[in-house]
Design a protein around this motif. Structure first.
Motif, PDB file in Angstrom:
ATOM      1  N   GLY A  37       0.920  -1.163  -0.045  1.00 26.78           N
ATOM      2  CA  GLY A  37       0.143  -0.006   0.003  1.00 26.78           C
ATOM      3  C   GLY A  37       0.805   1.298  -0.160  1.00 26.78           C
ATOM      4  N   THR A  38       0.174   2.330  -0.033  1.00 32.35           N
ATOM      5  CA  THR A  38       1.077   3.629  -0.270  1.00 32.35           C
ATOM      6  C   THR A  38       0.665   4.583   1.117  1.00 32.35           C
ATOM      7  N   ALA A  39      -0.056   4.163   1.966  1.00 33.29           N
ATOM      8  CA  ALA A  39      -0.708   4.896   3.064  1.00 33.29           C
ATOM      9  C   ALA A  39       0.683   4.935   4.144  1.00 33.29           C
ATOM     10  N   VAL A  40       0.898   6.015   4.440  1.00 35.20           N
ATOM     11  CA  VAL A  40       2.100   6.183   5.634  1.00 35.20           C
ATOM     12  C   VAL A  40       1.472   6.646   6.892  1.00 35.20           C
ATOM     13  N   PRO A  41       1.542   5.688   7.759  1.00 32.02           N
ATOM     14  CA  PRO A  41       1.013   6.051   9.426  1.00 32.02           C
ATOM     15  C   PRO A  41       1.477   7.521   9.910  1.00 32.02           C
ATOM     16  N   TYR A  42       0.421   8.016  10.587  1.00 35.55           N
ATOM     17  CA  TYR A  42       0.957   9.418  11.072  1.00 35.55           C
ATOM     18  C   TYR A  42       2.203   9.263  12.191  1.00 35.55           C
ATOM     19  N   GLY A  43       3.307  10.079  11.999  1.00 42.86           N
ATOM     20  CA  GLY A  43       4.383   9.907  12.800  1.00 42.86           C
ATOM     21  C   GLY A  43       5.429   9.441  11.970  1.00 42.86           C
ATOM     22  N   TYR A  44       5.191   9.114  10.796  1.00 41.89           N
ATOM     23  CA  TYR A  44       6.318   8.508   9.745  1.00 41.89           C
ATOM     24  C   TYR A  44       6.402   9.226   8.339  1.00 41.89           C
ATOM     25  N   LEU A  45       7.210   8.895   7.712  1.00 42.32           N
ATOM     26  CA  LEU A  45       7.354   9.538   6.433  1.00 42.32           C
ATOM     27  C   LEU A  45       7.700   8.676   5.526  1.00 42.32           C
ATOM     28  N   LYS A  46       7.557   8.527   4.254  1.00 44.43           N
ATOM     29  CA  LYS A  46       7.953   7.511   3.167  1.00 44.43           C
ATOM     30  C   LYS A  46       9.496   7.693   2.972  1.00 44.43           C
ATOM     31  N   ASN A  47      10.457   6.659   3.188  1.00 43.51           N
ATOM     32  CA  ASN A  47      11.787   7.168   2.718  1.00 43.51           C
ATOM     33  C   ASN A  47      12.237   7.221   1.294  1.00 43.51           C
ATOM     34  N   PRO A  51      14.868   0.954   4.855  1.00 46.56           N
ATOM     35  CA  PRO A  51      13.349   0.884   5.357  1.00 46.56           C
ATOM     36  C   PRO A  51      12.486   1.628   4.485  1.00 46.56           C
ATOM     37  N   TYR A  52      11.039   1.403   4.364  1.00 50.20           N
ATOM     38  CA  TYR A  52      10.305   1.968   3.705  1.00 50.20           C
ATOM     39  C   TYR A  52       9.730   3.376   4.543  1.00 50.20           C
ATOM     40  N   LEU A  53       9.696   3.088   5.850  1.00 49.31           N
ATOM     41  CA  LEU A  53       9.266   4.180   6.677  1.00 49.31           C
ATOM     42  C   LEU A  53      10.390   4.897   7.569  1.00 49.31           C
ATOM     43  N   ILE A  54      10.322   6.197   7.744  1.00 47.68           N
ATOM     44  CA  ILE A  54      11.375   6.867   8.732  1.00 47.68           C
ATOM     45  C   ILE A  54      10.585   7.817   9.464  1.00 47.68           C
ATOM     46  N   ILE A  55      11.304   7.956  10.549  1.00 51.27           N
ATOM     47  CA  ILE A  55      10.493   8.785  11.715  1.00 51.27           C
ATOM     48  C   ILE A  55      10.281  10.232  11.037  1.00 51.27           C
ATOM     49  N   ASN A  56       9.246  10.850  11.520  1.00 52.81           N
ATOM     50  CA  ASN A  56       8.796  12.261  11.125  1.00 52.81           C
ATOM     51  C   ASN A  56       9.129  12.988  12.647  1.00 52.81           C
ATOM     52  N   MET A 105       0.648 -11.712   8.273  1.00 53.00           N
ATOM     53  CA  MET A 105       2.155 -11.897   8.363  1.00 53.00           C
ATOM     54  C   MET A 105       2.711 -10.593   9.230  1.00 53.00           C
ATOM     55  N   VAL A 106       3.711 -10.872  10.065  1.00 55.07           N
ATOM     56  CA  VAL A 106       4.324  -9.712  10.770  1.00 55.07           C
ATOM     57  C   VAL A 106       6.084  -9.770  10.526  1.00 55.07           C
ATOM     58  N   PHE A 107       6.450  -8.891  10.293  1.00 49.86           N
ATOM     59  CA  PHE A 107       7.921  -8.818  10.332  1.00 49.86           C
ATOM     60  C   PHE A 107       8.601  -7.843  11.050  1.00 49.86           C
ATOM     61  N   GLU A 108       9.162  -8.374  12.142  1.00 48.31           N
ATOM     62  CA  GLU A 108       9.702  -7.393  13.106  1.00 48.31           C
ATOM     63  C   GLU A 108      10.834  -6.681  12.798  1.00 48.31           C
ATOM     64  N   ASN A 109      10.986  -5.331  13.549  1.00 53.40           N
ATOM     65  CA  ASN A 109      12.155  -4.534  13.337  1.00 53.40           C
ATOM     66  C   ASN A 109      12.464  -4.248  11.970  1.00 53.40           C
ATOM     67  N   THR A 110      11.844  -3.983  11.078  1.00 54.08           N
ATOM     68  CA  THR A 110      12.014  -3.466   9.651  1.00 54.08           C
ATOM     69  C   THR A 110      12.333  -2.100   9.786  1.00 54.08           C
ATOM     70  N   HIS A 111      11.858  -1.104  10.486  1.00 59.37           N
ATOM     71  CA  HIS A 111      12.270   0.325  10.357  1.00 59.37           C
ATOM     72  C   HIS A 111      12.256   0.856  12.034  1.00 59.37           C
ATOM     73  N   GLU A 112      12.730   1.894  12.149  1.00 55.96           N
ATOM     74  CA  GLU A 112      12.736   2.538  13.568  1.00 55.96           C
ATOM     75  C   GLU A 112      11.368   2.370  14.055  1.00 55.96           C
ATOM     76  N   ALA A 113      11.397   2.178  15.428  1.00 51.79           N
ATOM     77  CA  ALA A 113      10.155   2.179  16.364  1.00 51.79           C
ATOM     78  C   ALA A 113       9.880   3.709  16.871  1.00 51.79           C
ATOM     79  N   ILE A 114       8.807   3.799  16.929  1.00 51.00           N
ATOM     80  CA  ILE A 114       8.260   5.050  17.624  1.00 51.00           C
ATOM     81  C   ILE A 114       8.053   4.790  19.291  1.00 51.00           C
ATOM     82  N   VAL A 115       7.428   3.799  19.378  1.00 49.81           N
ATOM     83  CA  VAL A 115       7.174   3.437  20.835  1.00 49.81           C
ATOM     84  C   VAL A 115       7.997   1.933  21.072  1.00 49.81           C
TER      85      VAL A 115
END
Length: 579
Positions: free
Chosen positions: A174-184, A195-200, A300-310
């Motif tokens: 998908g293309t949706a980026v969760p609030y709190g992240y930016l597309k890398n 990673p696909y997501l980076i911290i905003n 399917m869950v893939f752990e630790n693929t990008h930087e965590a916020i919490v």
């Protein structure tokens, strides 16, 4: 055959154009840089206008659906054209080809063969050579619609296969980026590289604060009020201001209004602890756009693929709150024991009872099984919240004091053996695992040699089957034993981590004047409340069993499994009492 000039000029000649989202993407589902000119809206408009001019059609009006699929007819321009047709305003409808009208063959056939004739509308598909005034043109129109439908289904099947393979590799779907992240911007199709997501940095602190507020006992409604009072822009408005995206339906008149649905969705989003979660929803068909929730075993869950916020611990604590009663009180405060408190007899949750007419010190808990099924199922297990706070806080204070002041002794007793014994266990388990793995490889070689002996005739097929069956059975048993050893090692690793985290938390959290959600989250795994030895007694208290975060987790909460919950070693219980 009627001439085109006989068409009444007072009626509209509808020139319908459509370009689907799929037409704008390549076979991998990515946005095309150069859209196929043969299907582009500008090209369709040019073809339709030229045809209308050459054949004497006047009073032309364009109806354009840009970015809408042809597998259904939920399109704004088509709906407007349909309404104008039924109102008697349209005399002719012209499209580039039948697929532009629609790819769903049943509804498209119905429109061409029944609806258009009912409203005396002439339908023309230029590239297909179809004109509803010519009866001969109708011979192959149904077959052509079927193949248009087949093409859409085939394209959907290919896109699904690509998305499935991509999701199984652990790539973000998908293309949706969760609030709190930016597309890398450095992401090139592989999360192993980037990673696909980076911290905003602007919004990530808001996300973390929402989790901390809820874990600290603040209800969702109160969190929304806090964010609105502090004038923090809602996710949909923030996305619109930043990118112009309106998919979240931003309320620009109330930019700081946060909805409970938004906050609740964020609190349950596992991506915030650094994981990629794929296949959460699915659709049954390319013609049905409604997304359905997938079963847990298909996600399917893939752990630790990008930087965590919490942190994962904070996320798990929030999910634990959702397992208990979630309803806040009049002040928006949550029950701090939600997800922690259980009946020692039947395993059901204990629920907090409070009301305006009841003084806070008289708030009490009661067994959920007793409330719903009555006294034949379980007893009330009545206990005051104030009394429970005193008992739990006292025990936590003693246990943490022991961990803080005598960490080595605490570690030895909490792991039921000393650090030296733990090292001895790891060494023995590793030797045993290596031996078993060697035996598995040895059996593979033996079976291969047996097969060669059978091929050259050294042994009979019957003898081969007998020997191979025995070796394969031994190999299966060894693999099961290897799984058991690996599970024991993982359990020891986890217990070691939990014990060390407990000691670190005990050193960090020293002031414990009042029992708070933070203290519960750091030190308590579960609390079991048993019935009084004498029911309804005012002197005899309930037996309370506190399970700490360094203990093995209970496997279930059913009545039959209460006895399987690990109990603290007696040495540690006595040490904590005497601390």
């Amino acid at each position: 055959m009627l001439k085109s000039t006989e068409n009444t000029n007072n009626l509209i000649t509808a020139l319908y154009c459509r370009l689907s989202v799929e037409d704008k993407k390549d076979k991998n589902g990515k946005q095309r840089r150069n859209i196929d000119e043969s299907n582009s809206i500008s090209n369709q408009k040019m073809i339709l206008q030229r045809y209308a001019d050459d054949h004497g059609f006047y009073n032309c009006k364009f109806y354009i659906d840009d970015g809408y699929t042809g597998t259904n007819f939920d399109r704004p321009a088509f709906k407007q054209m349909d309404a104008d047709m039924r109102a008697g305003k349209i005399g002719v409808i012209i499209v580039k080809d039948q697929s532009r009208l629609g790819r769903e063959h049943i509804k498209t056939n119905h429109l061409m063969e029944i609806v258009f004739h009912t409203y005396n509308v002439r339908f023309i598909a230029i590239n297909d050579g179809y004109d509803s005034l010519n009866i001969k043109d109708m011979d192959f129109s149904g077959i052509r619609n079927y193949f248009n439908d087949f093409y859409a289904a085939d394209t959907s099947k290919k896109i699904r296969a690509v998305q499935k393979a991509k999701g199984e590799r652990g790539e973000h779907l998908g293309t949706a980026v969760p609030y709190g992240y930016l597309k890398n911007p450095e992401y090139k199709g592989s999360q192993k590289e980037h990673p696909y997501l980076i911290i905003n940095p602007e919004t990530a602190p808001v996300v973390k604060r929402i989790f901390e507020l809820y874990a600290g006992g603040t209800g969702i409604r109160k969190i929304c009020a806090i964010l609105e009072r502090e004038q923090i822009m809602s996710p949909s408005v923030y996305a619109f201001k930043r990118t112009g995206n309106r998919s979240g339906h931003p309320d620009l008149n109330n930019p700081f209004r946060w909805t409970q649905t938004t906050v609740r969705g964020m609190l349950g989003n596992q991506e915030y602890c650094g994981d990629t979660v794929n296949f959460k929803t699915y659709s049954k068909s390319n013609k049905l756009k409604k997304r359905l929730k997938n079963d847990a075993e298909n996600i399917m869950v893939f752990e630790n693929t990008h930087e965590a916020i919490v942190s994962r611990g904070l996320f798990d604590a929030v999910q634990k709150h959702f397992e208990g009663r979630k309803r806040p009180d009049q002040q928006g405060e949550m029950d701090k024991y939600a997800g922690y408190l259980f009946c020692g007899e039947c395993g059901q949750k204990l629920y907090l009872h409070r009301c305006k007419s009841l003084a806070p010190e008289k708030n009490f808990f009661q067994c959920g099984g007793y409330q719903t099924k009555g006294g034949t199922h379980c007893s009330a297990h009545y206990i005051r919240e104030q009394m429970l706070d005193e008992i739990v806080l006292g025990r936590v204070q003693k246990m943490t004091a022991l961990a803080r002041e005598n960490p080595e002794e605490f570690y030895a007793m909490a792991t039921e053996n000393g650090e030296a014994e733990a090292k001895k266990f790891y060494a023995m388990a590793e030797r045993q695992r290596n031996s078993l793995e060697s035996r598995v490889k040895e059996i593979d070689k033996i079976i291969r040699c047996l097969y060669e002996d059978r091929v050259v005739g050294r042994i009979t097929p019957e003898r081969y089957d007998e020997l191979a069956c025995g070796y394969e059975l031994e190999q299966t048993e060894i693999k099961q034993e290897l799984e058991s050893i690996t599970a024991r090692i993982a359990e020891m690793d986890m217990r070691d981590i939990c014990v060390r985290e407990f000691i670190e938390n005990a050193k960090e959290i020293v002031d414990m004047d009042k029992l708070t959600p933070k203290i519960l989250r750091a030190f308590v795994l579960r609390i079991d409340v048993y019935e009084k030895a004498e029911k309804f007694s005012r002197k005899c208290g309930n037996y309370i069993e506190v399970h700490y975060t360094f203990q093995p987790k209970p496997r279930t909460t059913s009545k039959t499994a209460v006895s399987t919950i690990a109990v603290l070693p007696i040495e540690l219980q006595m040490a904590a009492i005497n601390a």
